[in-house]
Design a protein around this motif. Structure first.
Motif, short mmCIF file in Angstrom:
data_model
loop_
_atom_site.label_atom_id
_atom_site.label_comp_id
_atom_site.label_asym_id
_atom_site.label_seq_id
_atom_site.Cartn_x
_atom_site.Cartn_y
_atom_site.Cartn_z
N GLU A 204 57.09 -31.16 16.93
CA GLU A 204 57.14 -32.63 16.91
C GLU A 204 55.74 -33.18 16.68
OE1 GLU A 204 58.35 -36.37 19.85
OE2 GLU A 204 58.48 -34.29 20.56
N VAL A 205 55.62 -34.11 15.74
CA VAL A 205 54.34 -34.75 15.44
C VAL A 205 54.40 -36.20 15.93
CG1 VAL A 205 52.71 -35.41 13.63
CG2 VAL A 205 54.03 -33.28 13.41
N SER A 206 53.57 -36.50 16.92
CA SER A 206 53.51 -37.87 17.43
C SER A 206 52.33 -38.58 16.77
CB SER A 206 53.31 -37.87 18.96
OG SER A 206 54.39 -37.23 19.59
N GLY A 207 52.61 -39.73 16.15
CA GLY A 207 51.59 -40.44 15.38
C GLY A 207 51.91 -40.31 13.90
N SER A 208 51.10 -40.96 13.07
CA SER A 208 51.35 -40.93 11.62
C SER A 208 50.04 -40.90 10.85
CB SER A 208 52.17 -42.15 11.20
OG SER A 208 51.46 -43.35 11.49
N VAL A 209 50.15 -40.49 9.60
CA VAL A 209 49.00 -40.41 8.70
C VAL A 209 49.32 -41.20 7.44
CG1 VAL A 209 47.49 -38.90 7.35
CG2 VAL A 209 48.35 -38.14 9.59
N ASP A 210 48.44 -42.20 7.12
CA ASP A 210 48.60 -42.98 5.90
C ASP A 210 47.64 -42.42 4.87
OD1 ASP A 210 48.88 -44.78 3.89
OD2 ASP A 210 48.36 -46.57 5.08
N THR A 211 48.17 -41.64 3.96
CA THR A 211 47.31 -40.97 2.98
C THR A 211 46.95 -41.88 1.81
OG1 THR A 211 49.23 -40.10 1.81
CG2 THR A 211 48.30 -38.72 3.56
N SER A 212 47.41 -43.12 1.86
CA SER A 212 47.08 -44.03 0.77
C SER A 212 45.69 -44.63 0.92
CB SER A 212 48.11 -45.16 0.66
OG SER A 212 48.07 -46.00 1.81
N LYS A 213 45.10 -44.48 2.11
CA LYS A 213 43.76 -45.01 2.33
C LYS A 213 42.99 -44.08 3.26
CE LYS A 213 45.42 -48.13 5.98
NZ LYS A 213 45.52 -49.54 6.43
N THR A 214 41.68 -44.12 3.09
CA THR A 214 40.83 -43.25 3.90
C THR A 214 40.85 -43.69 5.35
OG1 THR A 214 38.87 -44.60 3.46
CG2 THR A 214 39.33 -42.78 1.93
N GLY A 215 40.53 -42.73 6.22
CA GLY A 215 40.47 -43.05 7.64
C GLY A 215 40.78 -41.84 8.49
N ASN A 216 40.62 -42.00 9.79
CA ASN A 216 40.91 -40.95 10.75
C ASN A 216 42.21 -41.27 11.48
OD1 ASN A 216 38.53 -39.49 10.21
ND2 ASN A 216 37.35 -40.80 11.61
N TYR A 217 43.06 -40.28 11.63
CA TYR A 217 44.38 -40.49 12.24
C TYR A 217 44.58 -39.46 13.35
CZ TYR A 217 45.02 -43.24 8.03
OH TYR A 217 44.86 -44.19 7.03
N SER A 218 44.88 -39.96 14.52
CA SER A 218 45.08 -39.08 15.68
C SER A 218 46.55 -38.70 15.82
CB SER A 218 44.59 -39.76 16.96
OG SER A 218 43.20 -40.00 16.88
N LEU A 219 46.79 -37.42 16.00
CA LEU A 219 48.15 -36.92 16.14
C LEU A 219 48.25 -36.02 17.38
CD1 LEU A 219 48.80 -35.76 12.45
CD2 LEU A 219 49.37 -37.97 13.47
N ASP A 234 46.06 -31.75 20.34
CA ASP A 234 45.69 -32.95 19.60
C ASP A 234 45.05 -32.57 18.28
OD1 ASP A 234 46.56 -34.65 21.63
OD2 ASP A 234 44.65 -34.47 22.71
N MET A 235 45.34 -33.37 17.25
CA MET A 235 44.79 -33.14 15.92
C MET A 235 44.25 -34.47 15.37
SD MET A 235 46.74 -31.74 12.46
CE MET A 235 46.95 -30.08 13.10
N SER A 236 43.09 -34.40 14.74
CA SER A 236 42.50 -35.58 14.12
C SER A 236 42.45 -35.33 12.61
CB SER A 236 41.08 -35.84 14.65
OG SER A 236 40.50 -36.94 14.00
N VAL A 237 43.28 -36.05 11.89
CA VAL A 237 43.36 -35.87 10.43
C VAL A 237 42.45 -36.89 9.75
CG1 VAL A 237 44.89 -35.85 8.44
CG2 VAL A 237 45.73 -35.07 10.67
N LYS A 238 41.64 -36.39 8.83
CA LYS A 238 40.71 -37.26 8.11
C LYS A 238 41.14 -37.36 6.65
CE LYS A 238 35.73 -38.01 7.54
NZ LYS A 238 34.38 -37.47 7.82
N VAL A 239 41.44 -38.59 6.22
CA VAL A 239 41.81 -38.82 4.82
C VAL A 239 40.53 -39.25 4.09
CG1 VAL A 239 43.24 -40.13 3.23
CG2 VAL A 239 44.15 -39.47 5.47
N VAL A 240 40.18 -38.51 3.04
CA VAL A 240 38.92 -38.73 2.33
C VAL A 240 39.16 -38.82 0.83
CG1 VAL A 240 37.54 -37.56 4.10
CG2 VAL A 240 38.50 -36.24 2.21
N LYS A 241 38.17 -39.35 0.15
CA LYS A 241 38.28 -39.46 -1.31
C LYS A 241 38.18 -38.09 -1.97
CE LYS A 241 36.58 -44.23 -1.69
NZ LYS A 241 35.53 -45.14 -2.24
#
Length: 463
Positions: A204-219, A234-241
Motif C-alpha cells: 500500500e502506498v500512502s500519499g501521491s506523486v505528481d510527475t507533471s511538475k518538479t518537487g519532493n513527495y513524501s510517501l 517512508d520514501m521521499s520521491v524527487k521529481v526532477v528535470k
C-alpha cells in the motif's frame, strides 16, 4: 412250478392210491380177484380199468407239470405278487431317490447361483465403495492441497510445518528515488519485498506523486501479509528535470597493498572475485601484487536464459597459468528445483575438467521486484538447498553468497551450509559463521583497470 414240487405232487398221488388199495384189499378182498367165477373176472376188469385210469392220471400229471393245484397255486401267486410289489417298491424307491437327488441338485445349483450372485454383488459393492472412497480421498486431498496452497500463498497456512509468524521484509528499498518529469511512477521499480510464508504480500502506498511538475513527495509504503503482519517505511520521491548520471562507482578506493597490510595474517589468505565487469585481466600482475586466489563468475541464469560469462574461459586459463587458487560462483535467479537442476547441468558442462579450490558459490541477488517470482523466503532458501544437493550428487560442494542483511533477514540456512559474507566495512558485525568475507567492492590492484572486490579467506574455516 419247479421239479421238486412236481415230484412231490406225484408222490402224494401214489401214497393216496396205495392207501386206497390197501383199504380195498382189507374190506373187499373179493373185488381184487379173491372171489369166484364171474366176480373175479369183473374185478379183474375193474382193476384193469382202475390201473388204466391211474396211468391216465399219472400221464396227465406228467403232461401238465406247470399246473399248480390248490395251496401251491395260491402260494405261487402270492410269491409273484410279493415279488411284483417288491419290484414296484424298489422302482418307486429308485424313482423317489432320483427325484430327491434331482431336487437336491437343483436346490444346490440354485443356492450356489444365489451365493455366486451374492458374492458378485458384494464384490461389486465393495469395489464401488472402494472407488467411491478413493475418489472422496482424492478429492479431499486435492481440496486440502488447494487449501494449503491457497493458505500458504495468503500467509495463513504453513510451509514445511512452519507457521507464518513474521512480518514481511523489504529486500530492496530506495528511500529517495529520483524520477524525471513526465515519467510514470511505479513503486515496484524502487522496492523488492517478501514474506517468510506469504507468496502474495499486499503493498500500500500512502500519499501521491505528481510527475507533471518538479518537487519532493513524501510517501509511506506498507507491506501486509495475510496473517496481518505489517512493515512500513517512508520514501521521499524527487521529481526532477533530469536525473543524475550513473556509471561511476562511489566509495573510497582501497589499494591492494593496504588491504594486505591490514588483513593478511597466518590465518588468512587474500584474494579477489571477478566477472566480465573487470574485462581483460593480467593475472601475472595480480599475483605479483600479493593476490593468492581468485573467485570468478562462470555464468548464470538471467531472465530465464542460461549463459556463460564472456570472460570466464580466459579468466580460468590465465588465472591457472599464473598459479592462483581458483573458485567459481553462479549468478542465480532460479525459482524452482527444476530450474536449479538445469542450471547445475549447464554449470558443470561449462566447468568441464577444471579443478576447484573452493566450494561453488550460489549468488542469488535479484531482490529488486522480487515479488514477481511468486516465492516466499522458504522457497528461496529451498532453491539454494537444491543447488547444494545437485552439486553434492556430482562430487562438488556449495556455499551461499550474500550480504550481511540477506544472511540475517532473507536466507534461513538452517542446514548451516558454508557462508561467503559480503559486508563492506573495516570490521564486520555479522554474528553468524562464515569462511570468507567480501570486504570491499572498490579495491584496486595491478593488472585490473577499475574497481574489484576484495576478499579475506579464513584458512582454518575453509570447508
Amino acid at each position: 412250478m419247479s421239479g421238486k414240487k412236481v415230484f412231490g405232487v406225484i408222490l402224494g398221488i401214489c401214497v393216496v392210491l396205495g392207501i386206497s388199495f390197501g383199504v380195498l384189499c382189507f374190506f373187499y378182498p373179493e373185488m381184487l380177484g379173491f372171489g369166484i367165477g364171474e366176480e373175479d373176472e369183473t374185478v379183474e376188469v375193474m382193476t384193469a380199468e382202475k390201473i388204466h385210469e391211474e396211468e391216465s392220471v399219472a400221464e396227465a400229471s406228467r403232461e401238465l407239470p406247470t399246473e399248480p393245484s390248490g395251496d401251491a397255486s395260491e402260494e405261487a401267486a402270492l410269491a409273484e405278487s410279493l415279488a411284483q410289489a417288491s419290484r414296484e417298491a424298489e422302482l418307486k424307491a429308485i424313482q423317489e431317490s432320483e427325484e430327491a437327488a434331482s431336487r437336491e441338485a437343483e436346490s444346490r445349483a440354485i443356492q450356489e447361483s444365489e451365493e455366486a450372485a451374492s458374492r458378485e454383488a458384494a464384490e461389486k459393492a465393495s469395489k464401488e465403495a472402494a472407488e467411491k472412497a478413493s475418489k472422496e480421498a482424492e478429492a479431499k486431498a486435492s481440496s486440502e492441497a488447494a487449501a494449503s496452497s491457497a493458505s500458504a500463498s495468503k500467509g495463513t497456512g504453513s510451509v514445511d510445518g512452519l507457521v507464518d509468524q513474521k512480518a514481511p521484509v523489504f529486500l530492496v528499498f530506495n528511500s529517495a528515488p529520483e524520477i524525471k518529469v513526465g515519467a510514470d511512477f511505479d513503486i515496484h521499480k524502487y522496492v523488492g519485498y517478501a514474506d517468510d510464508v506469504d507468496r502474495d504480500v499486499a503493498i500500500e502506498v500512502s500519499g501521491s506523486v505528481d510527475t507533471s511538475k518538479t518537487g519532493n513527495y513524501s510517501l509511506k509504503i506498507t507491506l501486509t501479509d495475510d496473517a496481518g503482519h505489517k512493515t512500513s517505511k517512508d520514501m521521499s520521491v524527487k521529481v526532477v528535470k533530469s536525473t543524475s548520471s550513473g556509471g561511476s562507482s562511489g566509495g573510497k578506493k582501497e589499494q591492494f597493498s593496504d588491504f594486505v597490510k591490514n588483513y593478511k595474517t597466518d590465518q588468512t589468505s587474500l584474494g579477489i572475485d571477478v566477472s566480465r565487469w573487470q574485462e581483460t585481466i593480467d593475472f601475472e600482475k595480480v599475483k605479483a601484487a600479493g593476490c593468492e586466489f581468485v573467485i570468478m563468475r562462470l555464468g548464470g541464469l538471467d531472465d530465464g536464459e542460461l549463459y556463460t560469462d564472456r570472460y570466464y574461459q580466459a579468466n580460468m586459463a590465465n588465472a591457472k597459468a599464473a598459479g592462483l587458487k581458483i573458485g567459481i560462483y553462479w549468478h542465480a535467479e532460479e525459482s524452482s528445483r527444476e530450474e536449479v537442476k538445469a542450471s547445475v547441468d549447464y554449470l558443470l558442462g561449462v566447468l568441464g575438467s577444471n579443478t576447484l579450490d573452493f566450494p561453488i558459490a550460489y549468488d542469488w541477488e535479484d531482490y529488486k521486484n522480487f515479488e514477481r517470482y511468486g516465492m516466499n523466503l522458504h522457497d528461496l532458501t529451498n532453491c539454494f538447498y537444491a543447488f547444494a544437493e545437485e552439486l553434492q550428487a556430482r562430487g562438488y560442494s556449495a556455499c551461499l553468497y550474500g550480504s550481511k542483511n540477506s544472511h540475517e533477514n532473507i536466507w534461513m540456512n538452517d542446514r548451516k551450509l558454508p557462508v561467503w559474507l559480503a559486508h563492506y566495512t573495516s570490521a564486520t558485525s555479522y554474528g553468524g559463521d562464515y569462511f570468507m568475507w567480501q570486504h570491499s567492492s572498490t579495491g584496486r590492484i595491478d593488472g585490473i583497470n577499475g574497481d574489484v572486490d576484495l576478499d579475506v579467506l579464513y584458512v582454518n574455516k575453509l570447508p
